[in-house]
Scaffold this active site. Structure first.
Site, PDB file in Angstrom:
ATOM      1  N   GLU A  82      -0.742  65.666  52.713  1.00 47.46           N
ATOM      2  CA  GLU A  82      -0.833  66.370  51.434  1.00 47.46           C
ATOM      3  C   GLU A  82      -1.016  65.349  50.320  1.00 47.46           C
ATOM      4  O   GLU A  82      -0.327  64.335  50.279  1.00 47.46           O
ATOM      5  CB  GLU A  82       0.459  67.171  51.223  1.00 47.46           C
ATOM      6  CG  GLU A  82       0.535  67.884  49.906  1.00 47.46           C
ATOM      7  CD  GLU A  82       1.840  68.673  49.753  1.00 47.46           C
ATOM      8  OE1 GLU A  82       2.677  68.654  50.669  1.00 47.46           O
ATOM      9  OE2 GLU A  82       2.009  69.293  48.698  1.00 47.46           O
ATOM     10  N   LYS A 145      -3.966  75.565  47.758  1.00 50.57           N
ATOM     11  CA  LYS A 145      -2.659  76.059  48.217  1.00 50.57           C
ATOM     12  C   LYS A 145      -2.277  77.353  47.515  1.00 50.57           C
ATOM     13  O   LYS A 145      -2.310  77.449  46.290  1.00 50.57           O
ATOM     14  CB  LYS A 145      -1.601  74.985  47.978  1.00 50.57           C
ATOM     15  CG  LYS A 145      -0.228  75.334  48.494  1.00 50.57           C
ATOM     16  CD  LYS A 145       0.722  74.162  48.314  1.00 50.57           C
ATOM     17  CE  LYS A 145       2.114  74.502  48.795  1.00 50.57           C
ATOM     18  NZ  LYS A 145       3.048  73.383  48.612  1.00 50.57           N
ATOM     19  N   CYS A 195       2.684  72.164  52.852  1.00 47.24           N
ATOM     20  CA  CYS A 195       4.114  72.478  52.940  1.00 47.24           C
ATOM     21  C   CYS A 195       4.656  73.202  51.713  1.00 47.24           C
ATOM     22  O   CYS A 195       4.227  72.978  50.602  1.00 47.24           O
ATOM     23  CB  CYS A 195       4.894  71.212  53.209  1.00 47.24           C
ATOM     24  SG  CYS A 195       5.843  70.568  51.853  1.00 47.24           S
TER      25      CYS A 195
END
Length: 196
Positions: A82, A145, A195
């Protein structure tokens, strides 16, 4: 006794035995089926360094080296973490070209996280994003995201707390993406999970 050094050894052997049992039940690749060799690159870069403008070239050098090593060992897809590329990739030509060059030089697909800047009707929005580069260096697509991390990527209820007040906690100004994305390689399909 499952305590102390002997206990750790016993637990390790038990875990290894269970893993071996699980892997023994995985069918081998049959005729006509193809396998894809995937590697994960972890740069071990301190968070303070990662976001430093002066560290950008070193950051990319580290991931380029890890990707080249993985490619030498047969990896066809290399997954970076990420925000491994901590810039607005589509608005930084130097970094974008360097990243495309790494994919071309190694002949691998690279799935990497980056900070995206997206034009809107009133300016720009920032996204925590993921992109797939092909071995030709082409950016095959972007996933922004969808489920953001409270306080880390956005401030919950900020517009109701004090209307008009901009609360800035560093990266806490991301905008959620609009939906999931499946990337297509020439021999695989992959979706990213960032995440939360």
């Amino acid at each position: 006794d499952m305590k102390g050094r002997d206990g750790r050894l016993a637990r390790g052997l038990l875990a290894a035995g269970l893993l071996a049992l699980a892997l023994s039940n995985v069918p081998a690749t049959g005729p006509g089926e193809r396998t894809l060799r995937v590697a994960a690159a972890q740069g071990n870069i301190r968070l303070e360094d990662k976001w430093e403008r002066s560290y950008r070239d070193e950051n990319l050098r580290i991931f380029a080296e890890l990707t080249a090593r993985a490619a030498d060992e047969g990896a066809q897809l290399v997954v970076w973490p990420e925000t491994a590329v901590p810039v607005n990739l589509l608005y930084n030509r130097k970094i974008e070209e360097r990243l495309r060059g790494i994919a071309r030089e190694t002949g691998t697909y690279i799935l990497t996280g980056f900070k995206a800047l997206t034009p809107t009707a009133t300016g720009y929005s920032y996204n925590n994003a993921l992109g797939l580069l092909s071995p030709s260096g082409a950016l095959e697509g972007i996933y922004r995201k969808v489920h953001l991390l409270p306080f880390g990527e956005y401030i919950p209820f900020a517009r109701w707390l004090v209307p008009g007040l901009k609360i800035d906690l560093g990266q806490a100004d991301f905008t959620p993406g609009r939906g999931e994305r499946v990337f297509e390689g020439d021999r695989f399909r992959v979706a990213g999970f960032i995440c939360y």
